[in-house]
Design an enzyme around this catalytic site. Sequence first.
Site, PDB file in Angstrom:
ATOM      1  CG  HIS A   1      51.250  41.593  31.055  1.00  0.00           C
ATOM      2  ND1 HIS A   1      50.462  42.099  30.121  1.00  0.00           N
ATOM      3  CD2 HIS A   1      52.044  42.637  31.619  1.00  0.00           C
ATOM      4  CE1 HIS A   1      50.630  43.483  30.079  1.00  0.00           C
ATOM      5  NE2 HIS A   1      51.774  43.738  30.935  1.00  0.00           N
TER       6      HIS A   1
ATOM      7  CG  HIS B   1      56.296  46.271  30.866  1.00  0.00           C
ATOM      8  ND1 HIS B   1      56.003  44.700  30.271  1.00  0.00           N
ATOM      9  CD2 HIS B   1      55.137  46.549  30.984  1.00  0.00           C
ATOM     10  CE1 HIS B   1      54.706  44.387  30.396  1.00  0.00           C
ATOM     11  NE2 HIS B   1      54.190  45.549  31.221  1.00  0.00           N
ATOM     12  CG  ASP B   2      54.470  45.376  34.278  1.00  0.00           C
ATOM     13  OD1 ASP B   2      54.289  46.698  34.393  1.00  0.00           O
ATOM     14  OD2 ASP B   2      53.649  44.608  33.870  1.00  0.00           O
TER      15      ASP B   2
ATOM     16  CD  GLU C   1      53.830  50.115  37.097  1.00  0.00           C
ATOM     17  OE1 GLU C   1      54.165  50.826  36.483  1.00  0.00           O
ATOM     18  OE2 GLU C   1      52.672  49.728  36.957  1.00  0.00           O
ATOM     19  CG  ASP C   2      53.541  45.449  38.762  1.00  0.00           C
ATOM     20  OD1 ASP C   2      53.238  46.400  39.529  1.00  0.00           O
ATOM     21  OD2 ASP C   2      53.090  45.322  37.786  1.00  0.00           O
TER      22      ASP C   2
ATOM     23  CG  ASP D   1      51.691  47.656  29.462  1.00  0.00           C
ATOM     24  OD1 ASP D   1      51.428  46.508  29.738  1.00  0.00           O
ATOM     25  OD2 ASP D   1      51.526  48.580  30.433  1.00  0.00           O
TER      26      ASP D   1
END
Length: 181
Positions: free
Chosen positions: A38, A64-65, A68-69, A125
Amino acid sequence: MPGAKDDIGLVIRAAQFAAHKHKDQRRKDVKATPYINHPINLAEVLHTDGRVHDPIVIAAALLHDTIEDTKTTYDELRGAFGATVADVVIEVTDVKFLADESRKRLQVAKAGRASERARLVKLADKICNLRDILASPPAGWSLARQQKYFDWAKQVVDQARGVNPELERMFDRLYRQRPVG
Ligand code: ZN
């Protein structure tokens, strides 16, 4: 000033860091695609379709994630990639302690105030997510949930417009394929 060689180094290090952080995660599609595909897709869309050649944006897209993840912290990113990259990642990071609906509303509001670099990452995204849903919807997602995602993504993108017409057109083309059952 870092030269072009260092810029490529930054991007490679970001890819390596993200691959390590996401190594045990899979996407929600039925094929359970490795998660790292991704962020790599975002980088590719930005570079190839959006003609974005700013290494800060490409590195932030790859990362980017991670906050967050995964268990990655802002300080960790700042230490490894500098405050400029880490700040873009923070701008596109959802606030985890909020309920889903509030988180989604906040993402729309934040997109309108985001920096140009963060808007580019957001656009890419949403492009990648719509493309993924159209190609292979997440396991267990009803038609209504897919439609809701498309509509919310459009609200976010509508706030982020004005930074890259080509990517915006690309998003609009995907949005027109919104699943109707
Ligand atoms: Zn993402």
